[in-house]
Design a protein around this motif. Structure first.
Motif, short mmCIF file in Angstrom:
data_model
loop_
_atom_site.label_atom_id
_atom_site.label_comp_id
_atom_site.label_asym_id
_atom_site.label_seq_id
_atom_site.Cartn_x
_atom_site.Cartn_y
_atom_site.Cartn_z
N UNK A 83 0.85 -1.18 0.00
CA UNK A 83 0.00 0.00 0.00
C UNK A 83 0.89 1.24 0.00
N UNK A 84 0.45 2.25 -0.73
CA UNK A 84 1.24 3.49 -0.81
C UNK A 84 0.57 4.59 -0.01
N UNK A 85 1.33 5.25 0.84
CA UNK A 85 0.79 6.37 1.61
C UNK A 85 1.49 7.63 1.15
N UNK A 86 0.71 8.64 0.77
CA UNK A 86 1.30 9.83 0.20
C UNK A 86 1.79 9.45 -1.18
N UNK A 134 5.64 5.96 15.66
CA UNK A 134 6.31 5.89 14.36
C UNK A 134 6.92 7.23 13.95
N UNK A 135 6.27 8.32 14.35
CA UNK A 135 6.78 9.64 13.98
C UNK A 135 8.18 9.84 14.55
N UNK A 136 8.29 9.59 15.83
CA UNK A 136 9.56 9.72 16.53
C UNK A 136 10.60 8.75 15.93
N UNK A 137 10.13 7.56 15.64
CA UNK A 137 11.01 6.55 15.07
C UNK A 137 11.59 7.02 13.74
N UNK A 138 10.73 7.56 12.88
CA UNK A 138 11.21 8.01 11.57
C UNK A 138 12.29 9.06 11.74
N UNK A 139 12.04 9.97 12.67
CA UNK A 139 12.99 11.04 12.88
C UNK A 139 14.32 10.52 13.41
N UNK A 140 14.24 9.69 14.46
CA UNK A 140 15.46 9.27 15.15
C UNK A 140 16.20 8.16 14.43
N UNK A 141 15.47 7.21 13.87
CA UNK A 141 16.15 6.03 13.34
C UNK A 141 16.24 6.01 11.82
N UNK A 142 15.18 6.40 11.15
CA UNK A 142 15.20 6.31 9.70
C UNK A 142 16.04 7.42 9.08
N UNK A 143 15.82 8.64 9.55
CA UNK A 143 16.53 9.76 8.92
C UNK A 143 17.97 9.90 9.38
N UNK A 146 -1.35 7.00 11.92
CA UNK A 146 -0.14 7.60 12.48
C UNK A 146 0.87 7.97 11.39
N UNK A 147 0.99 7.11 10.39
CA UNK A 147 1.95 7.39 9.33
C UNK A 147 1.54 8.63 8.55
N UNK A 148 0.24 8.74 8.25
CA UNK A 148 -0.23 9.92 7.54
C UNK A 148 0.06 11.17 8.34
N UNK A 149 -0.08 11.07 9.66
CA UNK A 149 0.15 12.23 10.51
C UNK A 149 1.60 12.71 10.43
N UNK A 150 2.53 11.80 10.13
CA UNK A 150 3.93 12.23 10.06
C UNK A 150 4.20 13.01 8.78
N UNK A 205 3.88 -4.94 8.08
CA UNK A 205 3.02 -5.32 9.21
C UNK A 205 2.04 -6.41 8.79
N UNK A 206 1.08 -6.69 9.68
CA UNK A 206 0.12 -7.78 9.45
C UNK A 206 -1.09 -7.26 8.67
N UNK A 207 -1.94 -8.15 8.20
CA UNK A 207 -3.11 -7.69 7.45
C UNK A 207 -4.39 -7.66 8.29
N UNK A 208 -4.25 -7.43 9.59
CA UNK A 208 -5.41 -7.17 10.46
C UNK A 208 -5.84 -5.74 10.17
N UNK A 209 -7.12 -5.55 9.83
CA UNK A 209 -7.48 -4.23 9.33
C UNK A 209 -7.34 -3.13 10.38
N UNK A 210 -7.51 -3.46 11.66
CA UNK A 210 -7.35 -2.41 12.66
C UNK A 210 -5.90 -1.96 12.78
N UNK A 211 -4.99 -2.93 12.66
CA UNK A 211 -3.57 -2.57 12.67
C UNK A 211 -3.30 -1.63 11.49
N UNK A 212 -3.88 -1.99 10.36
CA UNK A 212 -3.69 -1.18 9.17
C UNK A 212 -4.23 0.24 9.38
N UNK A 213 -5.49 0.34 9.87
CA UNK A 213 -6.09 1.66 10.07
C UNK A 213 -5.27 2.50 11.05
#
Ligand code: SF4
Lengths: 313, 444
Positions: free
Chosen positions: B324-327, B434-443, B351-355, B338-346
């Motif tokens: 799935x593509x976000x943005x 995830x927001x914090x994670x992206x900042x600290x670990x991914x970037x 949270x990802x969109x919020x970042x 991640x898993x395909x449980x729809x609540x996990x997805x939602x």
């Protein structure tokens, strides 16, 4: 189905808490279940029981919703103080102690959770729900500690799931507590877990079903109907689904809508969102709703009063 | 009473000619009994049989349309008590109330809000339905002038005209009557005049009485005069009365009790705990809900709840596995597994969109299990992850070779690296981080 109020089955009664007369220290106990009609449709206090509100407190706010961390300050990490507030200021019926500290990587400070439980028990006279770890590696130790620390208090221990229920169940049986049985929004899975728990010795009157509540806009559309189905099946006589239900929506204060706008707006939206989710759960049949926003409790109290009071009552 | 399949079968021609599209008359009867068939598909029914079957197989709640054109609102046509039996059909119209004692400015502010406010959620634009204009002045001139000024502005919004006497409505109808406003209300003492007005202008009509039996008999009486363009107002004063009256009427409608088969009108402003009454009416069978304008937070919650309740609860709780593509992610964007449980997805997407960070979300096929249960049961394993990576052709999508896995799947990281050849980065346990994670670990 053509008439209201004529059913074969009923919801099993479950009591949480123990007063000094029963060997505990609670000011009063809390009994849920006993209903013999669709949610709230029967005569209040007779065919329908009055839904209860549990206020959720935690011992490590790092995993608690940001909107509460930004608005509530240090008190948030003091579960005893929050529990006292829940009882005295908000008027909650129960306290749920969420041992979020156990969710940290490599958690091992088991004596600390014992102390937390004891502190909360002495800070409030309300019956207690204890939410332990969520990691199979430490479940056994955590639930053992919870069970023992709360012995005699007849708490409700959470959470049993299909793949990890033995530790919770063992602690509940050994120390005579109740169990929350959580299944992911599916009536059949709820039924199976109920059977599994009875097989390991948890009696039916100590099981509360948690069908998992997705937040408004984020899964509530499923949770609402699963709760309705479970209630309907119970009234039709399905014993394995006749336990009362508890509803907690862990995401109601963290979804996108609650992360937008000024902090004041976020605080208000969070309250409305959590309230709407909990109200829907009550209408669908939840006997206990668990909430985290201090503003939600009075709103729910008003709604429950309105839902259980007739004309001129 | 609804006819059972066998009763219907007795009336059918029993030719088994298949012209209705069903293999036999009996299966056609079963379809009609479930409310899904159309009587007219059998060409061999005489008029009498057709009418008999038509009346007993049409939806138990009548269909009513308020307003005209693009913004018109259709309600009713419901067939069930529980939405797990069959998806509810028409979401209730939510109308904001104004009064003719309000200033023109205030009235138009509300009208403009109803006209233009909308929230987009999962591809749907959620809007208010229209305006309820209440006559409080008791002056026919003032009421007519206010209704006229609303129509002149050209909002083309459906209206509910709420007035105590037929004379007040009669004053306003020449200005709005051609746009099918809903008229409120016919009571025992005004029913005849109200029905005449509704018939003359071709408008739907609310019948109101706090007594259940009197309400239904009033509806039956009005039906004789104007047909099925009716709504029922049980005039509840408390949340309990709203719940009990709505549930009872819906159940009786399904049982075809005369007079019960109409959509419900709920005046939330007249109920103690107005916002809760709006929510309760959305949950429990409301057709038209009238409320004072809602504050921003309640407004969004009410519209979201309406969307939730009127979606199909049978829709699988699993997301289909895959990418799935976000943005608008590019070859450098992070990939979250991640898993395909729809609540996990939602939850995770929210949270990802919020970042604001464009990224990929790769859902492994865990048969809809959540992360914890999928790890514990082996449904999320190096094998299912490898399968997901291959099926998505991930190596052609991104230029890097890093997978971010859920915190609770950390014990699998070594095995996943070995099986896929991709580097594994362990993400947070809680989606909120995830927001914090992206900042600290991914970037970094
Ligand atoms: S068309 Fe009429 S007669 Fe022919 S099979 Fe269908 S129901 Fe029977």
């Amino acid at each position: 189905m053509t008439t209201l109020g004529q059913w074969e089955g009923s919801i099993v009664k479950v009591t949480i808490g123990a007063t000094p007369a029963d060997g505990g220290t609670r000011r009063a106990t809390c009994t849920i279940g006993g209903d013999r009609d669709l949610p709230l449709l029967g005569e209040p206090g007779n065919l329908s029981t009055i839904p209860k509100i549990a206020f959720d407190v935690c011992d490590d706010p790092a995993l608690w919703p940001e909107v509460l961390r930004l608005t509530m300050g240090d008190e948030l990490g003091d579960p005893a103080a929050m529990a006292a507030r829940a009882e005295r200021e908000m008027g909650a019926d129960l306290v749920r102690l969420n041992l979020t500290s156990t969710r940290r990587k490599g958690f091992s400070d088991f004596p600390a959770i014992r102390k937390t439980i004891e502190d909360v028990l002495s800070a409030t006279g309300l019956p207690l729900i204890i939410e332990g770890s969520a990691d199979p590696a430490i479940d056994s130790e955590v639930f053992q500690q919870c069970g023992e620390a709360a012995e005699g208090e007849n708490v409700l221990l959470g959470t049993a799931e299909a793949d990890r229920y033995r530790s919770v169940a063992a602690a509940a049986v050994a120390y005579r507590h109740g169990v929350i049985a959580q299944s992911p929004i599916d009536a059949n899975l709820a039924k199976q877990l109920n059977i599994l728990l009875r097989e390991v010795g948890v009696s039916q009157d100590r099981i509360v079903i948690d069908p998992y509540t997705g937040a408004l806009g984020y899964g509530l559309e499923y949770s609402y109907s699963v709760m309705e189905r479970i209630r309907y099946a119970a009234l039709k006589g399905d014993q394995d689904l006749s336990s009362p239900m508890i509803s907690a929506s862990p995401d109601a204060l963290t979804i996108k809508e609650v992360r937008e706008g000024s902090i004041q707006q976020r605080y208000e939206t969070g309250c409305t969102w959590e309230y709407t989710t909990a109200l829907a759960a009550i209408v669908a049949g939840a006997a206990i709703v668990v909430v985290r926003h201090p503003g939600t409790v009075p709103l729910l109290k008003d709604a429950i009063a309105g839902l259980t009071r007739g004309r001129g009552g | 009473m609804a006819l059972k399949a066998l009763d219907i079968y007795k009336i059918l021609p029993k030719k088994n000619c298949k012209e209705c599209g069903e293999p036999t008359c009996l299966t056609f009867a079963m379809k009609l009994a479930s409310g899904k068939g159309d009587v007219n598909l059998c060409p061999y029914l005489d008029a009498e049989a057709r009418e008999l079957l038509g009346a007993s197989t049409k939806p138990p709640v009548a269909k009513v349309t308020i307003g005209v054109g693009e913004r018109s609102v259709t309600i009713g046509e419901e067939t069930v008590f529980f939405r797990h039996e069959k998806t509810f059909v028409h979401p209730p119209g939510i109308f904001f109330e104004v009064s003719d004692l309000d200033s023109d400015e205030a009235i138009h502010a509300v009208a403009t809000r109803v006209f233009s406010e909308s929230f987009v959620r999962i591809g749907q634009s959620l809007q208010w339905s229209g305006l309820a204009v209440r006559c409080r002045s008791q002056s026919p001139e003032r009421y007519a002038a206010v209704v006229d000024s609303i129509e002149k502005k050209g909002y083309h919004l459906p209206l509910v005209l709420v007035a105590d006497t037929p004379a007040l409505l009669e004053a306003a109808l020449p200005r709005a009557g051609q746009f099918r406003p809903l008229l409120h209300a016919a009571r025992q003492d005004t029913a005849n005049e109200m029905s005449t007005l509704a018939r003359n202008y071709g408008c739907p009509l609310v019948v109101a009485d706090p007594d259940h039996d009197r309400l239904l008999s009033l509806a039956t009486r009005s039906e004789g005069a104007i047909g099925q363009d009716l709504l029922l107002d049980a005039s509840p004063a408390t949340l309990r009365e709203l719940l009990v009256s709505s549930s009872r009427i819906r159940m009786e409608a399904i049982s075809r009790v005369p007079g019960a088969g109409y959509p419900l009108y709920v005046d939330a402003g007249g109920i103690e705990g107005t916002i809760s009454a709006v929510l309760l009416a959305v949950l429990k069978f409301g057709g038209v809900i009238v409320t004072p304008p809602l504050d921003a937070a309640s407004a969004r919650a009410a519209l979201t709840l309406r969307q939730n309740i009127y979606t199909d609860p049978q829709r699988p709780i699993q997301m289909s596995p895959g990418l799935y593509r976000l943005g608008n992610p590019g070859p450098d964007s992070p990939v979250f597994l991640t898993v395909n449980f729809s609540l996990t997805y939602f939850t995770l997407t929210s949270y990802l969109e919020a970042t604001g960070e464009p990224c990929y979300l790769l859902l492994a096929d865990t048969e809809g299990l959540s992360v914890l249960t999928a790890v514990a049961s082996g449904k999320l394993s190096e094998t299912t992850v490898k399968e997901a990576v291959q099926k998505a052709g991930l190596e052609n999508v991104v230029s890097h070779r890093t997978l971010i896995i859920p915190g609770y799947a950390a014990p699998l990281s070594g095995k996943i690296e070995d099986a896929t050849g991709w580097k594994v980065l362990v993400g947070p346990r809680d989606a909120a981080e995830v927001g914090e994670f992206l900042e600290k670990e991914w970037h970094s």
